[in-house]
Design an enzyme around this catalytic site. Structure first.
Site, PDB file in Angstrom:
ATOM      1  CG  ASP A   1      -1.875  -1.024   1.342  1.00 44.05           C
ATOM      2  OD1 ASP A   1      -2.148  -1.624   0.292  1.00 44.05           O
ATOM      3  OD2 ASP A   1      -2.427  -1.247   2.442  1.00 44.05           O
TER       4      ASP A   1
ATOM      5  CG  MET B   1     -10.455   5.851   5.991  1.00 44.99           C
ATOM      6  SD  MET B   1     -11.021   4.378   5.130  1.00 44.99           S
ATOM      7  CE  MET B   1     -11.550   3.346   6.482  1.00 44.99           C
TER       8      MET B   1
ATOM      9  CE  LYS C   1      -7.308   6.569  -2.403  1.00 47.97           C
ATOM     10  NZ  LYS C   1      -8.672   6.914  -2.040  1.00 47.97           N
TER      11      LYS C   1
HETATM   12  N1  SAH Z   1      -5.307  -0.980   8.482  1.00 48.17           N
HETATM   13  C1  SAH Z   1      -5.045   0.400   8.845  1.00 48.17           C
HETATM   14  C2  SAH Z   1      -6.204   1.311   8.497  1.00 48.17           C
HETATM   15  C3  SAH Z   1      -6.485   1.417   7.032  1.00 48.17           C
HETATM   16  S1  SAH Z   1      -7.753   2.560   6.665  1.00 48.17           S
HETATM   17  C4  SAH Z   1      -4.678   0.473  10.327  1.00 48.17           C
HETATM   18  O1  SAH Z   1      -4.844  -0.503  11.064  1.00 48.17           O
HETATM   19  O2  SAH Z   1      -4.187   1.531  10.756  1.00 48.17           O
HETATM   20  C5  SAH Z   1      -6.826   4.030   6.364  1.00 48.17           C
HETATM   21  C6  SAH Z   1      -7.024   5.024   7.484  1.00 48.17           C
HETATM   22  O3  SAH Z   1      -6.173   4.688   8.561  1.00 48.17           O
HETATM   23  C7  SAH Z   1      -6.634   6.440   7.150  1.00 48.17           C
HETATM   24  O4  SAH Z   1      -7.650   7.124   6.437  1.00 48.17           O
HETATM   25  C8  SAH Z   1      -6.435   7.018   8.523  1.00 48.17           C
HETATM   26  O5  SAH Z   1      -7.666   7.290   9.152  1.00 48.17           O
HETATM   27  C9  SAH Z   1      -5.798   5.859   9.238  1.00 48.17           C
HETATM   28  N2  SAH Z   1      -4.326   5.934   9.250  1.00 48.17           N
HETATM   29  C10 SAH Z   1      -3.459   5.068   8.726  1.00 48.17           C
HETATM   30  N3  SAH Z   1      -2.169   5.439   8.986  1.00 48.17           N
HETATM   31  C11 SAH Z   1      -2.260   6.572   9.703  1.00 48.17           C
HETATM   32  C12 SAH Z   1      -1.289   7.435  10.275  1.00 48.17           C
HETATM   33  N4  SAH Z   1       0.028   7.206  10.178  1.00 48.17           N
HETATM   34  N5  SAH Z   1      -1.722   8.513  10.958  1.00 48.17           N
HETATM   35  C13 SAH Z   1      -3.041   8.773  11.086  1.00 48.17           C
HETATM   36  N6  SAH Z   1      -3.988   7.990  10.551  1.00 48.17           N
HETATM   37  C14 SAH Z   1      -3.610   6.898   9.875  1.00 48.17           C
END
Ligand code: SAH
Length: 481
Positions: A57, A187, A79
């Site tokens: 990703d 999100m 993306k």
């Molecule tokens: N599997 C991931 C989530 C994927 S959905 C997890 O467990 O973290 C993607 C969302 O994750 C983003 O839109 C945001 O809300 C959050 N996210 C992922 N990495 C982040 C980061 N470093 N800081 C803040 N939000 C994050």
């Protein structure tokens, strides 16, 4: 002895059996964590380093990719900003194709693979085709992002439950009607107005504290505190963009780690190693590691014919960095020699070289500061001296040794430097850069043409580099060691 280009996380020897690696034809879903490459599990790193291909990703993966050895293929299925995401079917097809070709496949997914990442769909698809799959959990941003700014998701006095929601479900709707002390939204930036409205409608006070953390644990980390009543305005005026985690609840008002309250600027590290002294210069600052060169052991040319003479009693061998020690050990091995033949005296220039020698049970006879001519004179005068360094070295150290009276000072080529492409950097998050070798200083303007030098602090090793960094136009120049 160092036999391969060593990766600092080499699990080749795994006496505790923490590693375990994917077999050919297997797909491992590995949680990349929120962004900091140190927040990947040991099993995750072990699988990544053993992979033939990493299908990744965008979120959470950047710093891990920057640390991948060059022979591991990368396939980006994330993306890009402003682009459409690859379809899930296409991602499935890539995983199947790679596994069936016999590759060891790591599917690297931001955070934890099973939190809003469609990881379960990938597993189901592969299992249906009898492709072996394993899961390596990750640190989810839902908990790590508030944690990165010292905000817990539970607290014995004020929060005994938390819930993790998506800002939008399959139909683009916000899940509502869930009761918990702490609400976490992934999100959730776009849907913030609806989130606020739904919690107010459910009876939460407009004074409920809110913390929003964007790009947690990366060099772009930024956070703000607000209340339910002020959150939308605060996000708009700070221009916060996804990815961000929104935490709503009383724990957002807790300041369990007051030193994390600010948004400190990041340190860009340009050298092939991350210097230990950074922790003192910029404690707790986020790091952005973008090495401009990678050290490569020599393979194609024969070991230098000088090697035996350089090891003899009365000679000096000088080391000025980690690769010069490791490359030299590699050259000994290539020449069929080992530590029993090392009769010469050993000089380390700088603490990192000294530490590396000691790691191999070689105590340096002297440790010099980068440009301490007087100390060099006192040691090498009248003695034959070799400088173990890169092939074609053109820096000042050989001349210095000669001026110090070495008779003669000779280059002992033990490794090469391969230039790397550091990729783009978002400079507004960066406060300082490390410049630890003349080579990276020279390449800096070409590698980072858009760096706002006047606003940046250069952290340099040695007076020479400090002078040159000032001439280049850095706003501030500070000694690193
Ligand atoms: N599997 C991931 C989530 C994927 S959905 C997890 O467990 O973290 C993607 C969302 O994750 C983003 O839109 C945001 O809300 C959050 N996210 C992922 N990495 C982040 C980061 N470093 N800081 C803040 N939000 C994050």
């Amino acid at each position: 002895m160092a036999t391969e280009d060593t990766h600092p996380l080499d699990f080749g020897d795994d006496p505790l059996r923490l590693g375990v690696r994917p077999a050919p034809g297997e797909v491992w879903l590995v949680g990349a964590g929120p962004g900091d490459a140190g927040l990947v599990t040991i099993r995750g790193w072990s699988a990544i380093l053993a992979a033939d291909v990493v299908v990744h990703d965008r979120l959470g993966c950047e710093e891990i990719l920057a640390r991948l050895p060059g022979h591991i293929r990368r396939v980006n299925v994330g993306k890009l900003p402003g682009e459409r995401a690859m379809t899930q079917e296409r991602i499935h097809a890539i995983l199947v194709e790679e596994a069936r070709s016999g590759a060891r496949v790591v599917r690297l997914k931001g955070g934890d693979p099973f939190v809003f990442g469609r990881g379960s769909e990938e597993v189901a698809h592969l299992r249906a085709l009898s492709i072996p799959v394993r899961i390596v959990p990750g640190v989810t941003s839902a908990i790590a992002a508030p944690g990165a700014v010292g905000v817990p998701v539970t607290h014995r006095a004020v929060a005994r439950s938390f819930v993790v929601c998506t800002g939008r479900d399959e139909q683009g709707k916000l899940p509502t009607g869930i009761a918990a002390d702490t609400h976490l939204y992934l999100m959730g930036i776009e849907a913030l107005p609806e989130i606020v409205a739904s919690l107010l409608a459910a009876g939460r006070s407009p004074e409920t504290p809110v913390v929003i953390v964007a790009n947690a644990s990366t060099y772009r980390q930024f956070h703000l505190r607000a209340t339910l009543a002020t959150a939308e305005r605060a996000v708009r005026s700070a221009g916060i963009q996804p990815p961000a985690v929104v935490l709503i609840g009383e724990t957002a008002g807790e300041s369990v780690a007051p030193h994390l309250v600010g948004n400190p600027g990041a340190v860009l590290v340009t050298g092939s190693r991350i210097p230990a002294a950074i922790e003192q210069r910029a404690p707790g600052a986020p790091l952005l590691w973008r090495p401009l060169f990678a050290a490569r052991f020599r393979r194609d040319s024969a070991p230098s014919g000088d090697l035996p003479a350089s090891l003899a009693t009365g000679a000096w061998t000088v080391f000025h960095g980690v690769p010069s020690v490791e490359g030299w050990l590699h050259e000994l091995q290539r020449a069929g020699l080992d530590l029993r033949q090392v009769r010469c005296r050993l000089a380390a220039v700088g603490a990192e070289a000294a530490r590396t020698l000691e790691r191999w049970h070689l105590r340096p006879d002297v440790v010099w500061a980068a440009d301490d001519a007087a100390a060099m004179c006192a040691s090498v005068a009248g003695q034959p001296t070799w400088l173990a360094t890169e092939s074609g070295y053109r820096g000042a150290l050989l001349r210095r040794l000669e001026e110090a009276g070495a008779a003669p000072a000779t280059l002992l080529p033990v490794h090469d430097w391969e230039p790397l492409d550091p990729g783009p950097v978002e400079w507004r998050h960066v406060a300082s850069v490390t410049l630890t070798s003349p080579r990276s200083l020279r390449r800096f303007p070409e590698a980072f043409p858009d760096a706002p030098l006047a606003r940046l602090t250069a952290l340099c090793v040695g007076n020479d580099l400090m002078t040159r960094a000032r001439e280049m136009g850095f706003g501030q120049v500070v000694a690193l060691e």
